[in-house]
Design an enzyme around this catalytic site. Structure first.
Site, PDB file in Angstrom:
ATOM      1  N   ARG A  90       0.833  -1.206   0.000  1.00 44.47           N
ATOM      2  CA  ARG A  90       0.000   0.000   0.000  1.00 44.47           C
ATOM      3  C   ARG A  90       0.868   1.256   0.000  1.00 44.47           C
ATOM      4  O   ARG A  90       0.531   2.249  -0.632  1.00 44.47           O
ATOM      5  CB  ARG A  90      -0.969   0.015   1.183  1.00 44.47           C
ATOM      6  CG  ARG A  90      -2.055  -1.020   1.075  1.00 44.47           C
ATOM      7  CD  ARG A  90      -2.935  -0.791  -0.176  1.00 44.47           C
ATOM      8  NE  ARG A  90      -3.847  -1.881  -0.367  1.00 44.47           N
ATOM      9  CZ  ARG A  90      -3.794  -2.763  -1.383  1.00 44.47           C
ATOM     10  NH1 ARG A  90      -2.861  -2.674  -2.296  1.00 44.47           N
ATOM     11  NH2 ARG A  90      -4.671  -3.719  -1.485  1.00 44.47           N
ATOM     12  N   GLU A  93       1.980   1.588  -3.427  1.00 43.40           N
ATOM     13  CA  GLU A  93       0.855   2.109  -4.203  1.00 43.40           C
ATOM     14  C   GLU A  93       0.700   3.617  -3.993  1.00 43.40           C
ATOM     15  O   GLU A  93       0.456   4.363  -4.946  1.00 43.40           O
ATOM     16  CB  GLU A  93      -0.422   1.376  -3.784  1.00 43.40           C
ATOM     17  CG  GLU A  93      -1.657   1.763  -4.555  1.00 43.40           C
ATOM     18  CD  GLU A  93      -2.871   0.975  -4.103  1.00 43.40           C
ATOM     19  OE1 GLU A  93      -3.635   0.568  -4.979  1.00 43.40           O
ATOM     20  OE2 GLU A  93      -3.041   0.766  -2.876  1.00 43.40           O
ATOM     21  N   SER A 116      15.131  15.063   2.292  1.00 48.26           N
ATOM     22  CA  SER A 116      16.128  14.174   2.878  1.00 48.26           C
ATOM     23  C   SER A 116      15.471  13.022   3.626  1.00 48.26           C
ATOM     24  O   SER A 116      14.477  13.200   4.316  1.00 48.26           O
ATOM     25  CB  SER A 116      17.016  14.956   3.845  1.00 48.26           C
ATOM     26  OG  SER A 116      17.928  14.091   4.489  1.00 48.26           O
TER      27      SER A 116
END
Length: 149
Positions: A90, A93, A116
């Site tokens: 996820r 995704e 960063s």
């Protein structure tokens, strides 16, 4: 004899389960965030000597394992290019769908550069919600502009 940092991670996970240890307890003992401490225990950060000794004591690790906790690890090591674990997938995704949006908005606000992951913090909290509790994740990284040369 221990031959990899991954072996120490497995020792920590095994002890965590068998002793019922929570990551927050480890973080409190070494005085750092649960997020950074968990990453360290999972082999993604380097503990200093004092931190490593505390982690070793909590998980019942050998002196050799404690020494491994102080070795700079190979970071960002997932077992596959596209993660198969549903929760990690996820996140993949989210980056796949929203990555270009995040990039565009950061560039618009800050200019040409990156966020960063070294000068960085993360906070994960449970957010109670009557429609189902939510996972609240805050990522905070220093902006690093690209320089001209």
């Amino acid at each position: 004899m221990i031959s990899t940092r991954e072996e120490v991670t497995q020792m920590i996970l095994s002890a965590k389960v068998s002793k019922g240890i929570q990551w927050r307890q480890v973080a409190d003992a070494i005085g750092l965030s649960k997020e950074w401490t968990t990453a360290g225990c999972l082999g993604q950060m380097t503990f200093n000597k004092q931190q490593a000794e505390i982690v070793g004591e909590i998980f019942g690790l050998s002196d050799e394992a404690v020494a491994w906790l102080q070795v700079v690890p190979y970071k960002g090591s997932l077992p596959s290019a596209v993660p198969t674990d549903p929760l990690i997938y996820r996140w993949y995704e989210v980056v796949s769908v929203y990555g270009t949006t995040i990039k565009e908005l950061i560039h618009e606000e800050f200019g040409d550069g990156i966020m960063s992951a070294i000068d960085f913090s993360m906070d994960i909290q449970r957010e109670e919600n009557p429609n189902g509790d939510r996972v609240n994740v805050v990522l905070s990284g220093k902006f690093l502009p690209y320089k001209s040369y």
